[in-house]
Design a protein around this motif. Structure first.
Motif, PDB file in Angstrom:
ATOM      1  N   LYS A  42       0.808  -1.218   0.000  1.00 14.33           N
ATOM      2  CA  LYS A  42       0.000   0.000   0.000  1.00 14.33           C
ATOM      3  C   LYS A  42       0.840   1.267   0.000  1.00 14.33           C
ATOM      4  N   GLU A  43       2.077   1.152   0.503  1.00 12.92           N
ATOM      5  CA  GLU A  43       2.925   2.338   0.598  1.00 12.92           C
ATOM      6  C   GLU A  43       4.343   1.920   0.928  1.00 12.92           C
ATOM      7  N   LEU A  44       5.241   2.888   0.848  1.00 15.33           N
ATOM      8  CA  LEU A  44       6.618   2.671   1.282  1.00 15.33           C
ATOM      9  C   LEU A  44       6.620   2.437   2.786  1.00 15.33           C
ATOM     10  N   PRO A  45       7.316   1.408   3.273  1.00 15.75           N
ATOM     11  CA  PRO A  45       7.369   1.207   4.724  1.00 15.75           C
ATOM     12  C   PRO A  45       7.941   2.436   5.432  1.00 15.75           C
ATOM     13  N   PRO A  46       7.389   2.820   6.572  1.00 17.83           N
ATOM     14  CA  PRO A  46       7.854   4.028   7.254  1.00 17.83           C
ATOM     15  C   PRO A  46       9.318   3.954   7.681  1.00 17.83           C
ATOM     16  N   ASP A  47       9.823   2.737   7.880  1.00 15.80           N
ATOM     17  CA  ASP A  47      11.220   2.577   8.283  1.00 15.80           C
ATOM     18  C   ASP A  47      12.121   2.173   7.115  1.00 15.80           C
ATOM     19  N   TRP A  48      11.661   2.413   5.865  1.00 24.87           N
ATOM     20  CA  TRP A  48      12.426   2.011   4.683  1.00 24.87           C
ATOM     21  C   TRP A  48      13.821   2.612   4.697  1.00 24.87           C
ATOM     22  N   LYS A  49      14.781   1.768   4.371  1.00 28.87           N
ATOM     23  CA  LYS A  49      16.145   2.222   4.110  1.00 28.87           C
ATOM     24  C   LYS A  49      16.694   1.401   2.958  1.00 28.87           C
ATOM     25  N   LEU A  50      17.457   2.044   2.086  1.00 31.26           N
ATOM     26  CA  LEU A  50      18.184   1.323   1.051  1.00 31.26           C
ATOM     27  C   LEU A  50      19.432   0.753   1.708  1.00 31.26           C
ATOM     28  N   LYS A  51      19.515  -0.572   1.781  1.00 29.94           N
ATOM     29  CA  LYS A  51      20.596  -1.233   2.502  1.00 29.94           C
ATOM     30  C   LYS A  51      21.573  -1.855   1.509  1.00 29.94           C
ATOM     31  N   ILE A  52      22.808  -1.408   1.557  1.00 30.75           N
ATOM     32  CA  ILE A  52      23.865  -1.908   0.691  1.00 30.75           C
ATOM     33  C   ILE A  52      24.831  -2.691   1.575  1.00 30.75           C
ATOM     34  N   HIS A 116      16.958  -7.175  -3.170  1.00 28.15           N
ATOM     35  CA  HIS A 116      15.936  -7.529  -2.185  1.00 28.15           C
ATOM     36  C   HIS A 116      14.808  -6.504  -2.223  1.00 28.15           C
ATOM     37  N   SER A 117      13.579  -7.003  -2.192  1.00 29.69           N
ATOM     38  CA  SER A 117      12.396  -6.147  -2.071  1.00 29.69           C
ATOM     39  C   SER A 117      11.850  -6.238  -0.651  1.00 29.69           C
ATOM     40  N   TRP A 118      11.151  -5.192  -0.204  1.00 26.55           N
ATOM     41  CA  TRP A 118      10.604  -5.246   1.148  1.00 26.55           C
ATOM     42  C   TRP A 118       9.424  -6.213   1.261  1.00 26.55           C
ATOM     43  N   THR A 119       8.935  -6.715   0.123  1.00 24.73           N
ATOM     44  CA  THR A 119       7.889  -7.738   0.120  1.00 24.73           C
ATOM     45  C   THR A 119       8.455  -9.142   0.320  1.00 24.73           C
ATOM     46  N   GLY A 120       9.784  -9.274   0.265  1.00 21.05           N
ATOM     47  CA  GLY A 120      10.425 -10.578   0.363  1.00 21.05           C
ATOM     48  C   GLY A 120      10.938 -11.107  -0.963  1.00 21.05           C
ATOM     49  N   ARG A 155      12.176   1.107  -7.615  1.00 21.58           N
ATOM     50  CA  ARG A 155      12.478  -0.210  -8.142  1.00 21.58           C
ATOM     51  C   ARG A 155      13.820  -0.192  -8.862  1.00 21.58           C
ATOM     52  N   LEU A 156      14.367  -1.363  -9.059  1.00 19.47           N
ATOM     53  CA  LEU A 156      15.577  -1.527  -9.852  1.00 19.47           C
ATOM     54  C   LEU A 156      15.201  -1.543 -11.330  1.00 19.47           C
ATOM     55  N   LYS A 165      14.177  -9.350 -13.492  1.00 16.05           N
ATOM     56  CA  LYS A 165      15.447  -8.980 -12.873  1.00 16.05           C
ATOM     57  C   LYS A 165      15.416  -7.540 -12.347  1.00 16.05           C
ATOM     58  N   SER A 166      14.446  -6.753 -12.761  1.00 14.40           N
ATOM     59  CA  SER A 166      14.311  -5.360 -12.300  1.00 14.40           C
ATOM     60  C   SER A 166      13.379  -5.338 -11.089  1.00 14.40           C
ATOM     61  N   ALA A 167      13.915  -5.690  -9.941  1.00 19.18           N
ATOM     62  CA  ALA A 167      13.106  -5.931  -8.749  1.00 19.18           C
ATOM     63  C   ALA A 167      12.237  -4.736  -8.370  1.00 19.18           C
ATOM     64  N   LYS A 168      10.938  -5.008  -8.191  1.00 26.14           N
ATOM     65  CA  LYS A 168      10.019  -3.998  -7.671  1.00 26.14           C
ATOM     66  C   LYS A 168      10.264  -3.776  -6.180  1.00 26.14           C
ATOM     67  N   TRP A 169       9.819  -2.631  -5.684  1.00 23.08           N
ATOM     68  CA  TRP A 169       9.779  -2.324  -4.244  1.00 23.08           C
ATOM     69  C   TRP A 169      11.138  -2.580  -3.576  1.00 23.08           C
ATOM     70  N   LEU A 170      12.163  -2.048  -4.234  1.00 22.94           N
ATOM     71  CA  LEU A 170      13.544  -2.319  -3.827  1.00 22.94           C
ATOM     72  C   LEU A 170      13.858  -1.730  -2.461  1.00 22.94           C
ATOM     73  N   TYR A 171      14.577  -2.518  -1.660  1.00 20.75           N
ATOM     74  CA  TYR A 171      15.101  -1.943  -0.424  1.00 20.75           C
ATOM     75  C   TYR A 171      16.538  -2.360  -0.141  1.00 20.75           C
ATOM     76  N   GLY A 172      17.149  -3.207  -0.965  1.00 16.48           N
ATOM     77  CA  GLY A 172      18.526  -3.563  -0.674  1.00 16.48           C
ATOM     78  C   GLY A 172      19.234  -4.251  -1.808  1.00 16.48           C
ATOM     79  N   LEU A 173      20.568  -4.109  -1.812  1.00 17.81           N
ATOM     80  CA  LEU A 173      21.444  -4.824  -2.732  1.00 17.81           C
ATOM     81  C   LEU A 173      22.512  -5.521  -1.906  1.00 17.81           C
ATOM     82  N   GLU A 174      22.604  -6.825  -2.073  1.00 19.58           N
ATOM     83  CA  GLU A 174      23.563  -7.641  -1.331  1.00 19.58           C
ATOM     84  C   GLU A 174      24.625  -8.154  -2.304  1.00 19.58           C
TER      85      GLU A 174
END
Length: 202
Positions: A42-52, A116-120, A155-156, A165-174
């Motif tokens: 429904k929205e960006l998580p309030p604690d969203w961070k792009l985690k590298i 990684h997406s915040w949806t899993g 998104r990526l 391969k262009s991940a939706k709802w991106l929150y991290g790159l490992e």
């Protein structure tokens, strides 16, 4: 940055590298079909961070506000879905991947990246495919904020590969030394996902 020339209805059009603009087995559409396994958030998580993280010299995190302060790039690129549709001349705005790579400084051991997406959701990419001129973390499409159903607000974008391969709802790159399959790759989709080689499935 304009990668693939002017808009055209000519399906025989060639790219600068000599390949057909429309990959084999694809059909051209002006629509943007919505395809997701996960429920659209429904929205960006309030604690969203792009985690590298992972095999990098400088792991870091960015809040949404900090991410929005990074330099912006605009890019025109075609996209190709593994379900056989292609859409030409998409205008994307966001942060070029090299803004991230320059800050992270991948180690020599880093050969692959898991998005990684915040949806899993996850998807794996060779670092050499990520570190390229046409790769971005995008927040706008055709001048508008990226809609949630299309992976917004962030998104990526890796347009040279099938779009899963262009991940939706991106929150991290490992960053990883060894490859491991992501969500769809575990379920039979191609690891390499090259549209011009029709690498759709294992």
């Amino acid at each position: 940055m304009h990668l693939f020339g002017k808009k055209s209805a000519n399906h025989d059009e060639k790219r600068a590298d000599g390949l057909d603009r429309l990959p084999p087995g694809q059909y051209l559409t002006a629509k943007w079909p919505v395809l997701s396994y996960e429920r659209t958030p429904k929205e960006l998580p309030p604690d969203w961070k792009l985690k590298i993280k992972g095999q990098v010299e400088n792991p870091f995190e960015l809040t949404w506000e900090e991410f929005l302060q990074l330099p912006r790039t605009t890019l025109k690129a075609d996209i190709h879905c593994v379900t056989t549709w292609s859409r030409y001349d998409n205008i994307w705005e966001g942060v070029h991947i090299r803004e991230i790579l320059q800050r992270a400084k991948p180690l020599s051991t880093a050969k692959f990246v898991m998005a990684h997406s915040w949806t899993g959701y996850t998807t794996n990419i060779p670092l050499e495919n990520l570190d390229d001129d046409d790769v971005m973390i995008v927040i706008k499409h055709d001048g508008q904020d990226l809609e949630l159903e299309h992976g917004g607000p962030v998104r990526l974008l890796i347009p040279k590969l099938y779009f899963y391969k262009s991940a939706k709802w991106l929150y991290g790159l490992e960053f990883m030394a060894n490859d491991r399959p992501g969500f769809w790759e575990q379920r039979g989709y191609s690891n390499s996902a090259n549209p011009w080689k029709e690498e759709r499935y294992w």
